[in-house]
Design a protein around this motif. Structure first.
Motif, PDB file in Angstrom:
ATOM      1  N   ASN A 169      -5.164   1.623  -4.337  1.00  0.00           N
ATOM      2  CA  ASN A 169      -5.164   0.711  -3.195  1.00  0.00           C
ATOM      3  C   ASN A 169      -6.572   0.191  -2.929  1.00  0.00           C
ATOM      4  O   ASN A 169      -6.764  -1.000  -2.673  1.00  0.00           O
ATOM      5  CB  ASN A 169      -4.598   1.393  -1.944  1.00  0.00           C
ATOM      6  CG  ASN A 169      -3.093   1.523  -1.973  1.00  0.00           C
ATOM      7  OD1 ASN A 169      -2.408   0.852  -2.744  1.00  0.00           O
ATOM      8  ND2 ASN A 169      -2.567   2.399  -1.131  1.00  0.00           N
ATOM      9  N   ALA A 204       0.815  -1.220   0.000  1.00  0.00           N
ATOM     10  CA  ALA A 204       0.000   0.000   0.000  1.00  0.00           C
ATOM     11  C   ALA A 204       0.848   1.270   0.000  1.00  0.00           C
ATOM     12  O   ALA A 204       0.509   2.248  -0.675  1.00  0.00           O
ATOM     13  CB  ALA A 204      -0.940   0.002   1.200  1.00  0.00           C
ATOM     14  N   ASP A 205       1.940   1.260   0.751  1.00  0.00           N
ATOM     15  CA  ASP A 205       2.819   2.416   0.838  1.00  0.00           C
ATOM     16  C   ASP A 205       4.101   2.193   0.045  1.00  0.00           C
ATOM     17  O   ASP A 205       5.106   2.850   0.268  1.00  0.00           O
ATOM     18  CB  ASP A 205       3.132   2.749   2.295  1.00  0.00           C
ATOM     19  CG  ASP A 205       3.641   1.553   3.100  1.00  0.00           C
ATOM     20  OD1 ASP A 205       3.371   0.394   2.713  1.00  0.00           O
ATOM     21  OD2 ASP A 205       4.290   1.769   4.131  1.00  0.00           O
ATOM     22  N   HIS A 248       0.338  -2.961   4.085  1.00  0.00           N
ATOM     23  CA  HIS A 248       1.383  -1.964   4.362  1.00  0.00           C
ATOM     24  C   HIS A 248       2.712  -2.687   4.566  1.00  0.00           C
ATOM     25  O   HIS A 248       2.761  -3.791   5.108  1.00  0.00           O
ATOM     26  CB  HIS A 248       1.020  -1.123   5.585  1.00  0.00           C
ATOM     27  CG  HIS A 248       0.036  -0.050   5.261  1.00  0.00           C
ATOM     28  ND1 HIS A 248      -1.320  -0.258   5.227  1.00  0.00           N
ATOM     29  CD2 HIS A 248       0.236   1.249   4.916  1.00  0.00           C
ATOM     30  CE1 HIS A 248      -1.925   0.857   4.880  1.00  0.00           C
ATOM     31  NE2 HIS A 248      -1.007   1.788   4.681  1.00  0.00           N
ATOM     32  N   ALA A 267      -4.230   6.254  -3.374  1.00  0.00           N
ATOM     33  CA  ALA A 267      -5.333   5.816  -2.507  1.00  0.00           C
ATOM     34  C   ALA A 267      -6.418   5.112  -3.318  1.00  0.00           C
ATOM     35  O   ALA A 267      -6.951   4.070  -2.898  1.00  0.00           O
ATOM     36  CB  ALA A 267      -5.914   7.009  -1.747  1.00  0.00           C
ATOM     37  N   HIS A 268      -6.747   5.673  -4.465  1.00  0.00           N
ATOM     38  CA  HIS A 268      -7.776   5.068  -5.327  1.00  0.00           C
ATOM     39  C   HIS A 268      -7.365   3.659  -5.772  1.00  0.00           C
ATOM     40  O   HIS A 268      -8.166   2.730  -5.726  1.00  0.00           O
ATOM     41  CB  HIS A 268      -8.023   5.953  -6.550  1.00  0.00           C
ATOM     42  CG  HIS A 268      -8.865   5.295  -7.590  1.00  0.00           C
ATOM     43  ND1 HIS A 268     -10.232   5.196  -7.482  1.00  0.00           N
ATOM     44  CD2 HIS A 268      -8.527   4.675  -8.755  1.00  0.00           C
ATOM     45  CE1 HIS A 268     -10.707   4.542  -8.539  1.00  0.00           C
ATOM     46  NE2 HIS A 268      -9.699   4.225  -9.320  1.00  0.00           N
ATOM     47  N   GLU A 283      -1.326  11.550  -4.606  1.00  0.00           N
ATOM     48  CA  GLU A 283      -1.784  10.939  -3.355  1.00  0.00           C
ATOM     49  C   GLU A 283      -3.157  10.300  -3.532  1.00  0.00           C
ATOM     50  O   GLU A 283      -3.423   9.205  -3.020  1.00  0.00           O
ATOM     51  CB  GLU A 283      -1.816  12.001  -2.254  1.00  0.00           C
ATOM     52  CG  GLU A 283      -2.214  11.462  -0.909  1.00  0.00           C
ATOM     53  CD  GLU A 283      -2.140  12.524   0.188  1.00  0.00           C
ATOM     54  OE1 GLU A 283      -2.286  12.140   1.351  1.00  0.00           O
ATOM     55  OE2 GLU A 283      -1.932  13.717  -0.125  1.00  0.00           O
ATOM     56  N   ASN A 284      -4.038  10.956  -4.291  1.00  0.00           N
ATOM     57  CA  ASN A 284      -5.376  10.415  -4.545  1.00  0.00           C
ATOM     58  C   ASN A 284      -5.333   9.235  -5.503  1.00  0.00           C
ATOM     59  O   ASN A 284      -6.131   8.295  -5.372  1.00  0.00           O
ATOM     60  CB  ASN A 284      -6.297  11.506  -5.078  1.00  0.00           C
ATOM     61  CG  ASN A 284      -6.553  12.582  -4.043  1.00  0.00           C
ATOM     62  OD1 ASN A 284      -6.564  12.313  -2.845  1.00  0.00           O
ATOM     63  ND2 ASN A 284      -6.721  13.807  -4.497  1.00  0.00           N
TER      64      ASN A 284
END
Length: 172
Positions: A154, A133-134, A166, A151-152, A147-148
Motif C-alpha cells: 500500500n 487498501a483493504d 480504502h 502494508a508495504h 499483514e506487513n
C-alpha cells in the motif's frame, strides 16, 4: 468510468493449506465493492490465474475456480490469465477501453504478485489505477507476515503506480 477488477480469488489460493491474512474481511470488502460497482453500472472483471496443461493449476482444475463466497450474478466478465500482470497476454486493456473505462479498481490476491504487477501495468497502459487498501491480501512468507506485505505494498504503490483508497471511501 472505473471498472472493478478482482484478481485470483480462487479456491486453491483462498482455501488452500496457507490461509490468507484477514480472509473473511477481504470477502466482505470484495462483496461490498461488487455491490457498489453494480449500483453504479460499472463493469466488473474477475481474473483466474491458470498454468499450462499438466500443472497443478491447469485450466479446468477445481482449485482454479473462483470462491463461492463471492456474490456473483453472472453478468461479470471472468477471464483466465497466465502471468501475474492481468494485462499480459489477455485482452483486458481492450475490454476496458471498449466499455469506456479510464480507470481500474484493483483488489484480490496475492498482494506481492498479481496485485502489485497489475497495478504497475495499469498505470503504464494509461489507466488510472486504484488499489483498494483493504481489498487485497496474501499469506505469510518466511521473511514477512502477510499483514506487513499488504502494508508495504500500500505504501510502495501509492503515488507513482496507483491511488490507494480504502473501500469505504471509494465511489464508482
Amino acid at each position: 468510468m472505473y471498472a472493478l477488477l478482482i484478481l485470483d480469488m480462487q479456491v486453491g489460493l483462498f482455501h488452500g493449506p496457507d490461509k490468507p491474512w484477514a480472509g473473511e474481511a477481504l470477502l466482505n470488502t470484495l462483496n461490498s465493492l461488487l455491490s457498489k460497482a453494480r449500483r453504479a453500472g460499472a463493469p466488473i472483471f474477475l481474473a483466474r490465474h491458470v498454468g499450462p496443461p499438466g500443472s497443478p493449476i491447469e485450466p479446468g482444475n477445481p482449485i482454479t475456480e473462483l470462491v463461492q463466497e463471492l456474490l456473483l450474478q453472472g453478468d461479470e466478465v471472468i477471464f483466465e490469465k497466465s502471468r501475474p500482470n492481468a494485462f499480459a497476454m489477455t485482452d483486458l486493456a481492450d475490454r476496458l477501453k471498449a466499455c469506456g473505462s479510464q480507470g481500474v479498481v484493483i483488489a484480490g490476491m496475492k498482494t506481492q504478485y498479481c496485485v502489485d504487477s497489475t497495478c504497475r501495468a495499469a498505470r503504464d497502459l494509461g489507466f488510472d489505477a486504484v488499489l483498494i487498501a483493504d481489498g487485497h491480501t496474501c499469506t505469510d512468507t518466511p521473511a514477512l507476515k502477510a499483514e506487513n506485505i499488504v502494508a508495504h505494498h500500500n505504501a510502495t504503490l501509492a503515488g507513482p503506480f496507483c491511488r490507494v483508497v480504502h473501500a469505504e471511501n471509494w465511489r464508482f
